[in-house]
Design an enzyme around this catalytic site. Sequence first.
Site, short mmCIF file in Angstrom:
data_model
loop_
_atom_site.label_atom_id
_atom_site.label_comp_id
_atom_site.label_asym_id
_atom_site.label_seq_id
_atom_site.Cartn_x
_atom_site.Cartn_y
_atom_site.Cartn_z
N ARG A 184 57.63 106.21 84.93
CA ARG A 184 56.75 107.33 84.55
C ARG A 184 56.00 107.84 85.77
NH1 ARG A 184 52.75 106.36 79.61
NH2 ARG A 184 51.52 105.24 81.16
N LYS A 198 51.16 111.88 84.06
CA LYS A 198 49.84 111.25 84.18
C LYS A 198 49.17 111.70 85.48
CE LYS A 198 47.97 106.79 82.80
NZ LYS A 198 47.07 107.19 81.74
N GLU A 257 47.13 114.41 70.74
CA GLU A 257 46.78 113.05 71.13
C GLU A 257 45.34 112.75 70.79
OE1 GLU A 257 48.44 111.43 74.77
OE2 GLU A 257 48.88 113.49 75.33
N1 PLP Z 1 48.03 109.50 76.15
C1 PLP Z 1 47.26 109.64 77.24
C2 PLP Z 1 46.71 110.97 77.56
C3 PLP Z 1 47.02 108.52 78.07
O1 PLP Z 1 46.26 108.65 79.16
C4 PLP Z 1 47.56 107.27 77.70
C5 PLP Z 1 47.30 106.08 78.52
O2 PLP Z 1 48.00 105.85 79.47
C6 PLP Z 1 48.37 107.18 76.55
C7 PLP Z 1 48.57 108.32 75.80
C8 PLP Z 1 49.02 105.90 76.16
O3 PLP Z 1 50.07 105.57 77.03
P1 PLP Z 1 50.50 104.06 77.28
O4 PLP Z 1 50.89 103.51 75.95
O5 PLP Z 1 51.66 104.14 78.22
O6 PLP Z 1 49.31 103.37 77.85
#
Ligand code: PLP
Length: 317
Positions: free
Chosen positions: A61, A163, A199
């Site tokens: 990612r 991210k 989200e």
């Molecule tokens: N959505 C956002 C905006 C995030 O910053 C995160 C955290 O990383 C997630 C979802 C959840 O992702 P993950 O399960 O990879 O931590």
Amino acid sequence: MTTKEGDKPWEEGKLVPFGPIQINPCAGVLNYGQGVFEGMKAQRTKKNEILLFRPLDNGKRMEESSSRMTMPPYDAQKYVFWIKKVVAANEEYIPPYGKGSLYIRPILFGSGPVLGVAPAPSYTFIIFVVPVGPYFKEGFKPIKLEITKQYHRAATKGTGNVKTVCNYAGTIKPAIETHERGFDQLIYLDAMHEKYIEEVGTANFFCVLNEELVTPKLGSILPGITRASIMTLAKDKLEMNVIERDIAYEEVFNASEVFCTGTAAVVTPIGSINFEGKEHVFNNFKVGKVTQDLYDLLTGIQLGDKPDPYNWVVKVK
Ligand code: PLP
């Protein structure tokens, strides 16, 4: 570790004590937000082993996030190598089994000077760690959320699916305001129609509708690694239909269970959602069976308490 000007390959990394870094005021990240990050955890098992959860997926990612921000991706396999090194070097800071984890924060940013809006000439990749306590300090308790039309998190065809640091600065003000109104976090809707759930702050959204597990489809949301794991566990272990699609917010008010997922949030039950002054309560504000089962399955694998048929956990020690 850094890239050299004009050089594509990354220099070899090294372990150094935590401390301030020097940065050029013209650095790409300071002026134009050319930066990305990741978030992971290392946890101790009952047998005192140290486990990571799907680190290669985080590395991949970060490669994708870097490419989107016109930065040279750091190889995902090498990323895992350095994550293990940093965690092993900080072993003494990893809390005992069940008492918390070592949070791992990799950051990659344009550190070279640039004045016009253009890619920086060089980049820096740092991994630092910090011990954190358990996420549910008062136990596994449903949270109160609010749907907002006042702010959007990500634009259609923008950068919501990677991210980058740019996605987060703008969410701090909405989060402070929702706390002041008495909610734990807010739910963002899609920016184009203001209709579909995207989200929950920094976690992915799930609901149980007609006994099926439904989650927003990928697009402008972050493809969470916990999200992908929960979808697999629900299909394989709970034999549920798992559906990725647009979810209109009105539909969710009829859900039997609602929860969100993430590295920090793990599986967090959602007890209520407020929309335009009306509170919609789920499962009488109690943790539902699907939510509890998925939490137990996921944390069982992450903590080494349950078999890991997917090879998701990676041993540091
Ligand atoms: N959505 C956002 C905006 C995030 O910053 C995160 C955290 O990383 C997630 C979802 C959840 O992702 P993950 O399960 O990879 O931590």
